[in-house]
Write a protein that holds these residues in place. Structure first.
Motif, short mmCIF file in Angstrom:
data_model
loop_
_atom_site.label_atom_id
_atom_site.label_comp_id
_atom_site.label_asym_id
_atom_site.label_seq_id
_atom_site.Cartn_x
_atom_site.Cartn_y
_atom_site.Cartn_z
N PRO A 155 0.82 -1.22 0.00
CA PRO A 155 0.00 0.00 0.00
C PRO A 155 0.85 1.27 0.00
O PRO A 155 0.48 2.26 -0.64
CB PRO A 155 -0.82 -0.12 1.29
CG PRO A 155 -0.84 -1.57 1.60
CD PRO A 155 0.48 -2.10 1.13
N GLY A 156 1.98 1.26 0.72
CA GLY A 156 2.84 2.44 0.76
C GLY A 156 3.40 2.78 -0.61
O GLY A 156 3.45 3.96 -1.00
N ALA A 157 3.83 1.76 -1.36
CA ALA A 157 4.30 2.00 -2.72
C ALA A 157 3.17 2.48 -3.61
O ALA A 157 3.38 3.31 -4.51
CB ALA A 157 4.92 0.72 -3.27
N ALA A 158 1.96 1.97 -3.36
CA ALA A 158 0.80 2.39 -4.17
C ALA A 158 0.48 3.86 -3.94
O ALA A 158 0.09 4.57 -4.88
CB ALA A 158 -0.41 1.53 -3.82
N LEU B 263 7.32 1.19 4.65
CA LEU B 263 6.68 2.33 4.01
C LEU B 263 5.34 2.60 4.67
O LEU B 263 4.63 1.67 5.05
CB LEU B 263 6.47 2.06 2.52
CG LEU B 263 7.73 1.83 1.67
CD1 LEU B 263 7.34 1.56 0.22
CD2 LEU B 263 8.67 3.01 1.76
N ALA B 264 5.01 3.85 4.82
CA ALA B 264 3.71 4.23 5.38
C ALA B 264 2.68 4.32 4.27
O ALA B 264 3.01 4.60 3.12
CB ALA B 264 3.82 5.56 6.12
N ALA B 265 1.43 4.08 4.60
CA ALA B 265 0.35 4.20 3.62
C ALA B 265 -0.58 5.34 4.01
O ALA B 265 -0.72 6.33 3.30
CB ALA B 265 -0.42 2.88 3.53
N ILE B 266 -1.21 5.23 5.18
CA ILE B 266 -2.20 6.23 5.61
C ILE B 266 -1.54 7.57 5.86
O ILE B 266 -1.98 8.61 5.35
CB ILE B 266 -2.94 5.73 6.86
CG1 ILE B 266 -3.74 4.47 6.52
CG2 ILE B 266 -3.86 6.81 7.41
CD1 ILE B 266 -4.16 3.66 7.70
#
Length: 424
Positions: free
Chosen positions: A267-270, A305-308
């Motif tokens: 999700p972080g890469a997205a 990696l962070a997402a939110i």
């Protein structure tokens, strides 16, 4: 004898990595750093700095309790728990700041919240040194995935509408939390929401600043909210030598790696991909793995990696010009460093904030991002059904075989695309 030599080699690797980075920053790159500093001064903005602060505020207050719950599973002392927060804070600060500066993109890193939830339930019977060994094994796997470039190839296979649908599904609960918070703190949430809507019309770049000000003003005026008057004490790192236990490595280290990859790194890469940042995802994951490996003996169980929180820094509210949003990543790194230095005090302070205020602040900060991703996901008619399946599966929060819904949302969406293309 073998574990003794393994520990010695591990310590030598840590010293070598630290020395190499120090030499690169202080000796090889002073001119580049000077030029970067001058550019940052030109690109800095209140909205980007604020986005970094809100990201740290939301990240800490929403999940620090889960990290402590994982530490409680090992029956650790308070001093070692604080060492966990210090180590994680240093890891998030250094990786987020350095990667944002190098790639000129808002790269925000985080501790693995799903990983902490996993640790809280899977560490029974393991000693703390054995858990440290499992953390190091998980970090080595992340480094391996990063060095080989495998993660780049995985991210490249995800179509943009599917990635947007997954991100919208992850963030949906934060948007809904604005309204669920009305049940317990109606006046505060309504006031913050009205402030957001009005400021979006007048000063859109400073809408979240207005919301933050309203929230803290409400707390000051509300006599029912009690701050615990934290004294600002500096946290300390405590080293624990790892022990290598095959059961802990396979039962804790491997699941920690899988959960962190599926629930955080993908999700972080997205987030970066859907906002138009072409950064090598494998390199990002590799460096977070290096940071996790170095800080694991101090309690840095998994940095990813962070997402939110990354979505807060990569959106239009951070800065209208996406080439200047990297300042939000730098800002988040600096605030994480402050949080690491004053870990014991920051934890107490964040614990005093009402859940409703943090939920409303996060939801309002992500409102535009949620809308933009839903629009991008559902706009192409040929991928609409696949994107909708991805969105619904991700938003459901259903975990299958111990793997989070975000991963399965992508899997189901891609399978749907393949079936539809074959049928055509």
């Amino acid at each position: 004898m073998a574990p003794f030599f393994a520990l010695k080699i591990y310590k030598i690797i840590n010293v070598y990595i630290f020395s190499l980075l120090t030499y690169y920053v202080l000796v090889l790159n002073p001119i580049k750093l000077w030029g970067s500093g001058m550019r940052i001064l030109k690109d800095i903005s209140v909205s980007a700095v604020l986005a970094g602060f809100v990201a740290v505020l939301v990240g800490f207050s929403s999940s620090v309790a889960i990290v402590f719950h994982a530490a409680d599973a090992l029956m650790l002392s308070d001093s070692i728990k604080i060492s966990w927060i210090v180590a994680l804070g240093i890891g998030m600060a250094t990786t987020g700041f350095c990667l944002s500066l190098y790639y000129r993109a808002p790269v925000v890193t985080a501790w693995s919240t799903p990983g902490a939830a996993l640790l809280a339930t899977s560490l029974e019977g393991a000693s703390y040194p054995e858990a440290i060994g499992a953390f190091i094994f998980s970090a080595l796997l992340m480094v391996l995935v990063g060095v080989t470039g495998m993660f780049n190839r995985l991210v490249a296979l995800i179509p943009l509408p599917i990635a947007c649908a997954m991100l919208a599904g992850i963030l949906l609960q934060f948007g809904l939390s604005i309204f669920t918070s009305l049940q317990s703190e109606m006046l505060m949430v309504v006031t913050m929401t009205l402030g957001y809507l009005l400021s979006k019309k007048v000063y859109p770049r400073y809408a979240i600043l207005v919301v933050l000000f309203i929230g803290f003003a409400y707390l000051v005026l509300d006599n029912d909210v009690v701050f615990n008057n934290p004294s600002f004490t500096i946290g300390a790192l405590i080293w624990t030598s790892p022990e290598w236990n095959l059961g802990a490595i396979l039962g804790v280290g491997l699941p920690l790696f899988l959960v962190t990859m599926s629930s955080q790194n993908i999700p972080g890469a997205a987030v970066l991909k859907v906002n138009g940042y072409q950064v090598p995802a494998s390199s990002l994951v590799g460096w977070t793995g290096v940071a996790s490996m170095v800080l694991a003996p101090f309690g840095g169980y998994a940095i990813s990696l962070a997402a939110i929180t990354a979505a807060i820094c990569t959106g239009d509210e951070s800065h209208p010009d996406k080439t200047k949003r990297y300042v939000a990543g730098l800002s988040a790194g600096l605030f994480y460093l402050l949080a690491a230095v004053f870990a014991s005090s920051i934890v107490v302070l964040f614990a005093s904030l009402p859940i409703e205020m943090v939920a409303a602040l996060a939801g309002l900060a992500l409102l535009g991002t949620i809308g933009n991703n839903i629009r991008t996901a559902l706009d192409p008619e040929e991928t609409r059904e696949a994107a909708l399946i991805t969105f619904l599966m991700t938003a459901s929060g259903a975990s299958l075989f111990g793997i989070a819904s975000a991963f399965w949302g992508i899997v189901f969406g891609v399978i749907c695309l393949i079936i539809q293309k074959k049928w055509r």
